[in-house]
Design an enzyme around this catalytic site. Structure first.
Site, PDB file in Angstrom:
ATOM      1  N   LYS A 218       9.205   0.307  -0.251  1.00 48.35           N
ATOM      2  CA  LYS A 218       8.293  -0.239   0.762  1.00 48.35           C
ATOM      3  C   LYS A 218       9.062  -0.413   2.059  1.00 48.35           C
ATOM      4  O   LYS A 218      10.240  -0.795   2.032  1.00 48.35           O
ATOM      5  CB  LYS A 218       7.716  -1.584   0.305  1.00 48.35           C
ATOM      6  CG  LYS A 218       6.835  -2.252   1.375  1.00 48.35           C
ATOM      7  CD  LYS A 218       6.000  -3.392   0.814  1.00 48.35           C
ATOM      8  CE  LYS A 218       6.715  -4.708   0.669  1.00 48.35           C
ATOM      9  NZ  LYS A 218       7.288  -5.272   1.907  1.00 48.35           N
TER      10      LYS A 218
ATOM     11  N   GLU B  56       0.055  -8.436   5.697  1.00 45.64           N
ATOM     12  CA  GLU B  56       0.567  -9.810   5.612  1.00 45.64           C
ATOM     13  C   GLU B  56       0.093 -10.631   6.804  1.00 45.64           C
ATOM     14  O   GLU B  56       0.308 -10.256   7.969  1.00 45.64           O
ATOM     15  CB  GLU B  56       2.111  -9.801   5.556  1.00 45.64           C
ATOM     16  CG  GLU B  56       2.676 -11.223   5.441  1.00 45.64           C
ATOM     17  CD  GLU B  56       4.141 -11.287   5.033  1.00 45.64           C
ATOM     18  OE1 GLU B  56       4.744 -10.238   4.732  1.00 45.64           O
ATOM     19  OE2 GLU B  56       4.673 -12.422   5.024  1.00 45.64           O
TER      20      GLU B  56
HETATM   21  O1  KIV Z   1       9.494  -9.344   0.522  1.00 44.62           O
HETATM   22  C1  KIV Z   1       8.377  -9.688   0.113  1.00 44.62           C
HETATM   23  O2  KIV Z   1       8.224 -10.534  -0.777  1.00 44.62           O
HETATM   24  C2  KIV Z   1       7.207  -9.050   0.716  1.00 44.62           C
HETATM   25  C3  KIV Z   1       5.870  -9.625   0.380  1.00 44.62           C
HETATM   26  C4  KIV Z   1       5.671 -10.885   1.113  1.00 44.62           C
HETATM   27  C5  KIV Z   1       4.794  -8.660   0.626  1.00 44.62           C
HETATM   28  O3  KIV Z   1       7.353  -8.137   1.453  1.00 44.62           O
END
Ligand code: KIV
Length: 267
Positions: free
Chosen positions: A115, A185
């Protein structure tokens, strides 16, 4: 138990599957083992590991080596889950760097996807290249904690027309670049719903209302593992901080100390 597959998500969209997508963060082997035996759809090894496990002020200090270490531990504990690992700050500042570091994280952690935060043109190109290489990518827009200083703090995004329009086009660009899902978010609930309605891929919200295709939460907030109060969009379902403290206190009460040992230890 069936492992989720990014192509299935894309094809039917979650509405077609008939349930919202559930995603929780995880940072360690034993918790991953527990999650592996549940119906949870997706695990995220978030760079929030920096805040909740390592005690850093922001996620900016988290390194690639730390992400490899934590995400490979989670993957070992949850072999049956689709695990997404966060690319940490500064590891995808250019196309070349992003490709090299994504390969390292993906290969060494053995997670199913990475991600990354943002949707600038070079990031869209990076996503496109990663997907071609065979690395599924999840997008993340709205509040992007790695850019907290540039964004000017933690707040709701998309409140005015200009920023709402900007987020809609970022979501569309990410979809076109090939992400299999997008984290929204702290996006205003009405905008999160608008984005969700416009995309063919699922949106996964956090602090963005309940109209997204899925929800992600930091597991330490859900279980209240820490001393701090979780963010107001998360209703903790337990209080593991107090529970664990109570157990330790009970253990210590039963612990036999001689006067001699006490004096020796507490000088
Ligand atoms: O790092 C994380 O926990 C995240 C979530 C808040 C989506 O990116």
């Amino acid at each position: 138990m069936k492992k989720l597959n990014t192509r299935i998500i894309k094809k039917h969209k979650l509405k077609g599957l008939g349930y919202p997508l559930s995603m929780l963060t995880c940072y360690d082997y034993q918790t991953a083992q527990m999650l592996d035996e549940t119906e949870l759809d997706l695990i995220l090894v978030g760079d929030s590991v920096g805040n909740v496990i390592l005690g850093y002020e922001t996620t900016i200090k988290v390194s690639l080596e730390e992400m490899v270490m934590f995400s490979s531990a989670v993957k070992r504990g949850a072999p049956n889950k689709f695990v997404v690992a966060d690319l940490p700050f500064g590891t995808y500042s250019s196309l070349e760097e992003g490709i090299a570091n994504s390969k390292t994280l993906f290969q060494q952690s053995e997670c199913e996807a990475v991600k990354l935060e943002g949707a600038f043109p070079y990031q869209l190109e990076l996503i496109n290249r990663l997907v071609q290489i065979g690395i599924p990518v999840m997008g993340h827009i709205g509040l992007t904690p790695q850019s907290v200083h540039e964004q000017g703090g933690y707040y709701m995004h998309g409140k005015d027309q200009r920023t709402a329009h900007d987020l809609i086009s970022k979501a569309r660009d990410l979809q076109a670049a090939g992400v299999f899902a997008i984290v929204l978010e702290c996006v205003t609930p009405s905008l999160a719903q608008q984005i969700t309605d416009q995309l063919d891929i699922p949106t996964v919200g956090i602090g963005s209302g309940d109209k997204t295709d899925g929800q992600v939460l930091v597991i330490n907030d859900l279980l209240k593992m820490g001393k701090e109060t979780p963010p107001n969009f998360c209703n903790p379902m337990a209080d593991f901080y107090s529970l664990r403290q109570g157990v330790v206190q009970k253990y210590l009460k039963n612990f036999q100390k001689t006067e001699k040992n006490e004096n020796h230890l507490y000088h």
